[in-house]
Design an enzyme around this catalytic site. Structure first.
Site, PDB file in Angstrom:
ATOM      1  CB  VAL A   9      -0.952   0.002   1.217  1.00 32.99           C
ATOM      2  CG1 VAL A   9      -1.696   1.328   1.317  1.00 32.99           C
ATOM      3  CG2 VAL A   9      -1.960  -1.141   1.105  1.00 32.99           C
ATOM      4  CG  ASP A  10       4.765   3.298   2.263  1.00 30.12           C
ATOM      5  OD1 ASP A  10       4.187   4.398   2.283  1.00 30.12           O
ATOM      6  OD2 ASP A  10       5.950   3.147   2.583  1.00 30.12           O
ATOM      7  N   GLY A  28      -0.722  -7.641   6.124  1.00 30.08           N
ATOM      8  CA  GLY A  28       0.018  -8.080   4.943  1.00 30.08           C
ATOM      9  C   GLY A  28       1.428  -8.505   5.294  1.00 30.08           C
TER      10      GLY A  28
END
Length: 320
Positions: free
Chosen positions: A32-33, A117
């Protein structure tokens, strides 16, 4: 509804703020980052470098730049080491992010499922932490919280609960075609009422029962409950509750009616009575209805947990 689980790309969410799973150091991490930096543009990276290190469990905020969101909250959530302090740190991560949501007067926020995750948290534990933090926050504040999952495989409710509900559904589910044929037969019979059974319309109107709104308000008063406690526990927006309360003939959706039944912790017969005021019923020809019945029969009135199961079954969620 104040809380909703959605399948989407978090960078596409049109909200006041999205939450990023940041690295503790000013580097671009995976998942996501990385995706958020890619979509937001180079200016975000310049801001992140100015912030410097972020302690695990803490959160910082920047502009949203090229995203649809005004802001991005960067939170560093913990890795899973099978220790109780890991859970405490994860809850602190959510709470830190939510405090910034409050400080910047954001009305909507999109979260990923933090630490589920690359950081190794079991999804069931990660979900329990998220739900607990969201529900505590929503009891005190008005906000729209989205939990965003990218695909179905990345999210599942408790396997034990899922299989328990699935078994219950399989036992109760009746072929819809059987019910449909029976309903057709009933409709045909109603076309030919027995002679002498008809009564005047005026007479029937005099026997009108209380409406859903009247029944709901009566039940709230009988239990000495506060309106705000009821609609928040029901995962229903305050404005919708106001419409229902101030218009005795307001016609809510079936899921909204059920939400209030769960909020009031009604048993199955009481639930059928309440939703019946709005013209709805629970049947075994609907998997949605059977899941609702399962939760009520097991005295589980946690709408957030119910919505986890409904999401897993690809069924409508409870709330407004």
């Amino acid at each position: 509804m104040p809380f909703e689980i959605v399948r989407n790309d978090i960078t596409k969410m049109e909200v006041d703020v999205i939450v990023n799973t940041a690295s503790s150091k000013p580097i671009i991490g995976p998942g996501v980052d990385s995706h958020i930096y890619e979509e937001a543009g180079k200016e975000l990276w310049n801001d992140r470098k100015k912030i410097g290190d972020i302690v695990c469990g803490q959160a910082k905020i920047t502009k949203g730049y090229n995203l649809n969101a005004k802001y991005i909250i960067h939170v560093v959530s913990p890795n899973w080491n099978n220790h109780s302090q890991d859970i405490d740190l994860l809850k602190k991560s959510y709470q830190s992010a939510l405090q910034l949501v409050l400080k910047y007067k954001c009305k909507s926020v999109a979260f990923p499922l933090l630490s589920s995750g690359n950081r190794g948290f079991p999804k069931e534990i990660a979900m329990q932490c998220a739900i607990e933090c969201f529900s505590d926050f929503l009891l005190k504040h008005d906000c729209m919280i989205y939990l965003v999952v990218y695909d179905k495989k990345s999210y599942l409710c408790s396997e034990k609960l899922f299989h328990s509900v699935k078994s219950y559904v399989d036992d109760k589910y009746v072929d819809e075609h059987f019910y449909e044929s029976r309903n057709i037969y009933s409709r045909e019979m109603n076309l030919f009422p027995f002679a002498g059974s008809a009564r005047s319309l005026d007479h029937l109107m005099e026997e009108l029962d209380e409406t859903f709104s009247e029944c709901l308000i009566r039940m709230i008063d009988e239990r000495n409950l506060k309106d705000s406690d009821v609609y928040k526990k029901a995962n229903v927006d305050r404005r919708l509750f106001s419409k229902i309360k101030n218009n005795k003939n307001y016609q809510p959706s079936k899921v909204t009616c059920i939400a209030f039944a769960l909020s009031l912790e009604l048993n199955l017969d009481q639930t059928k009575e309440l939703i019946g005021k709005a013209g709805y019923a629970l049947t075994h020809s609907s998997k949605f209805d059977i899941v609702i019945e399962y939760f009520i029969e097991n005295h589980n009135y946690d709408i957030y947990e119910l919505n986890e199961v409904l999401f897993s079954f690809d069924l409508p969620l409870i709330g407004a």
